[in-house]
Scaffold this active site. Sequence first.
Site, short mmCIF file in Angstrom:
data_model
loop_
_atom_site.label_atom_id
_atom_site.label_comp_id
_atom_site.label_asym_id
_atom_site.label_seq_id
_atom_site.Cartn_x
_atom_site.Cartn_y
_atom_site.Cartn_z
N GLU A 17 0.87 -1.18 0.04
CA GLU A 17 -0.01 -0.06 0.01
C GLU A 17 0.74 1.23 0.11
O GLU A 17 1.83 1.29 0.47
CB GLU A 17 -1.08 0.04 1.37
CG GLU A 17 -1.78 1.13 1.30
CD GLU A 17 -2.97 1.16 2.23
OE1 GLU A 17 -3.81 0.01 1.98
OE2 GLU A 17 -3.08 1.64 3.35
N ALA A 51 -9.89 11.30 3.29
CA ALA A 51 -11.54 11.19 3.60
C ALA A 51 -11.73 12.84 3.17
O ALA A 51 -12.99 12.83 2.89
CB ALA A 51 -11.69 10.61 4.89
N ARG A 107 -15.69 4.18 3.92
CA ARG A 107 -16.49 5.22 4.42
C ARG A 107 -15.71 6.44 4.61
O ARG A 107 -15.96 7.67 4.29
CB ARG A 107 -17.12 4.76 6.02
CG ARG A 107 -17.83 6.12 6.26
CD ARG A 107 -18.21 5.96 7.86
NE ARG A 107 -17.07 6.07 8.67
CZ ARG A 107 -17.11 5.96 10.00
NH1 ARG A 107 -18.28 5.61 10.87
NH2 ARG A 107 -16.07 6.25 10.75
N ASP A 109 -12.97 8.66 7.75
CA ASP A 109 -13.36 9.28 8.94
C ASP A 109 -13.31 10.88 8.85
O ASP A 109 -12.45 11.45 7.83
CB ASP A 109 -12.04 8.98 9.77
CG ASP A 109 -12.28 7.54 10.23
OD1 ASP A 109 -13.35 7.08 10.51
OD2 ASP A 109 -11.12 6.83 10.38
N HIS A 151 -14.39 -2.61 14.73
CA HIS A 151 -14.26 -1.14 14.25
C HIS A 151 -14.50 -0.57 15.75
O HIS A 151 -15.27 -0.97 16.56
CB HIS A 151 -15.21 -1.00 13.17
CG HIS A 151 -15.27 0.75 12.89
ND1 HIS A 151 -15.47 1.76 13.61
CD2 HIS A 151 -14.42 0.89 11.90
CE1 HIS A 151 -15.26 2.76 12.78
NE2 HIS A 151 -14.44 2.42 11.80
N LYS A 167 -22.52 -5.43 4.14
CA LYS A 167 -21.68 -4.65 3.32
C LYS A 167 -21.18 -5.60 2.06
O LYS A 167 -21.09 -5.20 0.98
CB LYS A 167 -20.45 -4.05 4.07
CG LYS A 167 -19.64 -3.43 2.92
CD LYS A 167 -18.67 -2.14 4.02
CE LYS A 167 -17.53 -2.94 4.61
NZ LYS A 167 -16.51 -2.14 5.42
N GLN A 178 -8.04 -4.55 8.84
CA GLN A 178 -7.21 -3.37 9.33
C GLN A 178 -5.65 -4.08 9.86
O GLN A 178 -5.86 -5.33 10.21
CB GLN A 178 -7.96 -2.75 10.71
CG GLN A 178 -7.34 -1.96 11.64
CD GLN A 178 -7.12 -0.65 10.76
OE1 GLN A 178 -5.85 -0.51 9.96
NE2 GLN A 178 -7.70 0.50 10.89
P1 FAD Z 1 -18.11 1.15 7.43
O1 FAD Z 1 -18.28 -0.19 6.66
O2 FAD Z 1 -19.23 2.34 7.08
O3 FAD Z 1 -18.22 0.95 9.03
C1 FAD Z 1 -17.76 2.09 9.96
C2 FAD Z 1 -18.59 1.78 11.28
O4 FAD Z 1 -20.05 1.68 10.91
C3 FAD Z 1 -18.46 0.18 11.66
O5 FAD Z 1 -18.63 0.25 13.22
C4 FAD Z 1 -19.56 -0.41 11.27
O6 FAD Z 1 -19.87 -1.77 11.96
C5 FAD Z 1 -20.82 0.58 11.09
N1 FAD Z 1 -21.74 0.42 10.19
C6 FAD Z 1 -21.78 -0.12 9.17
N2 FAD Z 1 -22.92 -0.04 8.63
C7 FAD Z 1 -23.74 0.25 9.22
C8 FAD Z 1 -25.28 0.57 9.30
N3 FAD Z 1 -25.96 0.31 8.09
N4 FAD Z 1 -25.77 0.99 10.38
C9 FAD Z 1 -25.01 1.45 11.44
N5 FAD Z 1 -23.65 1.22 11.51
C10 FAD Z 1 -23.15 0.66 10.49
N6 FAD Z 1 -9.34 5.84 5.24
C11 FAD Z 1 -9.38 6.93 4.24
O7 FAD Z 1 -9.63 8.04 4.74
N7 FAD Z 1 -8.51 6.61 3.14
C12 FAD Z 1 -8.31 5.19 2.81
O8 FAD Z 1 -7.71 5.20 1.80
C13 FAD Z 1 -8.54 4.34 3.89
N8 FAD Z 1 -7.99 3.03 3.38
C14 FAD Z 1 -8.25 2.05 4.47
C15 FAD Z 1 -8.21 0.77 4.06
C16 FAD Z 1 -8.20 -0.40 5.01
C17 FAD Z 1 -7.91 -1.78 4.65
C18 FAD Z 1 -8.93 -0.11 6.32
C19 FAD Z 1 -8.96 -1.22 7.22
C20 FAD Z 1 -9.05 1.18 6.75
C21 FAD Z 1 -9.03 2.39 5.67
N9 FAD Z 1 -9.33 3.61 5.86
C22 FAD Z 1 -9.20 4.29 5.08
C23 FAD Z 1 -9.78 3.96 7.32
C24 FAD Z 1 -11.37 3.71 7.00
O9 FAD Z 1 -12.07 5.00 6.35
C25 FAD Z 1 -11.97 3.87 8.74
O10 FAD Z 1 -11.60 2.85 9.42
C26 FAD Z 1 -13.63 4.29 8.77
O11 FAD Z 1 -13.80 4.37 10.40
C27 FAD Z 1 -14.26 3.08 8.49
O12 FAD Z 1 -14.41 2.86 7.19
P2 FAD Z 1 -15.31 1.64 6.69
O13 FAD Z 1 -15.20 1.98 5.35
O14 FAD Z 1 -14.82 0.38 7.30
O15 FAD Z 1 -16.77 2.07 7.21
#
Ligand code: FAD
Length: 290
Positions: A17, A51, A107, A109, A151, A167, A178
């Site tokens: 990465e 983000a 998503r 942050d 998470h 998802k 992670q």
């Molecule tokens: P989600 O899948 O939306 O999950 C976030 C939280 O919401 C979780 O607690 C989940 O359980 C909860 N949730 C999901 N769906 C629902 C629902 N329908 N109702 C209520 N709660 C729900 N960040 C960046 O800014 N840029 C990057 O390039 C980047 N790359 C990453 C790559 C990897 C492999 C990982 C693990 C993380 C990366 N991140 C990146 C960080 C990531 O954006 C954060 O961890 C963020 O907090 C969650 O993103 P997610 O896509 O997992 O979110």
Amino acid sequence: MKLTELFRGEKPRLSFEVFPPKTDTTFESVRAATEEIAALKPSFVSVTYGAGGGTSKYTLSIAENIMKTHGVPTLAHLTCVSSTKETVRERIADIRAAGIENVMALRGDLPPETAGSAPARDYRHAIELVRELKETCPDLCIGGACYPEVHPESADSVQDIRFLKEKVDAGCDFLTTQMFFDNQLLYRFLYRIREAGITVPVIPGIMPITNAKQVDRALKLSGSFMPTRFKSLVDRFGNDPETMKQAGIIYATDQIIDLYANGIRNVHVYTMNKPDVAAKIMENLSAIIG
Ligand code: FAD
């Protein structure tokens, strides 16, 4: 090339990465580092996405450059939390125009200064972006993030895995984890998600900790558990940059070997734009990854 094709292979593979520059002035040096990493010929290179959107334009130029100059498949990250529908549509069009076939749908942050206030909130969770990508570009290979240690916003692992399953069902072709520093956490997570019916490939993400300053930041970001063995290493070598770097690379290599030995075929390394670290890990694994 779609990553799902790669993941079908039996051979142990390593991917890396990189992250885009924050400003124009650092673009050339970051691009040079990403090219050095791509020249090592990992199975693919992922390029992160800010983000806040500030570094977004560089994500695609770096991904496109790696793919076209080095023939290495790329995975472009895309976040949605602080974007409007319109911005996301534009980014998707840019991804298509660049010929990128793999997108990590995240998503993201909200930056701390905007948390609680009201920036663009067209998207609340990554699942909405996954659905949109699946509907508008069904031929894209879509990845999603997952969390072996849950998470930080999830109430518990049951809720975390329930939303993860939704998802994946919405259209994730694979998941990347992670970072974690204790492989047992990954093995338990894999068991639980397979039981929950999540069957897509899961690519473990390994972060080589090569300096003591990285430790707090990495643990804060990921909420990862720090095993005693790892803590002792940082306590003993943290003050000496050269030994800490060597010890951190060996620790990460050891984690990767254990993953391969336990049947995992694809491992992703958070190389943080450090070609020397990426090269050393590849060298350590040369006979295994061939
Ligand atoms: P989600 O899948 O939306 O999950 C976030 C939280 O919401 C979780 O607690 C989940 O359980 C909860 N949730 C999901 N769906 C629902 C629902 N329908 N109702 C209520 N709660 C729900 N960040 C960046 O800014 N840029 C990057 O390039 C980047 N790359 C990453 C790559 C990897 C492999 C990982 C693990 C993380 C990366 N991140 C990146 C960080 C990531 O954006 C954060 O961890 C963020 O907090 C969650 O993103 P997610 O896509 O997992 O979110």
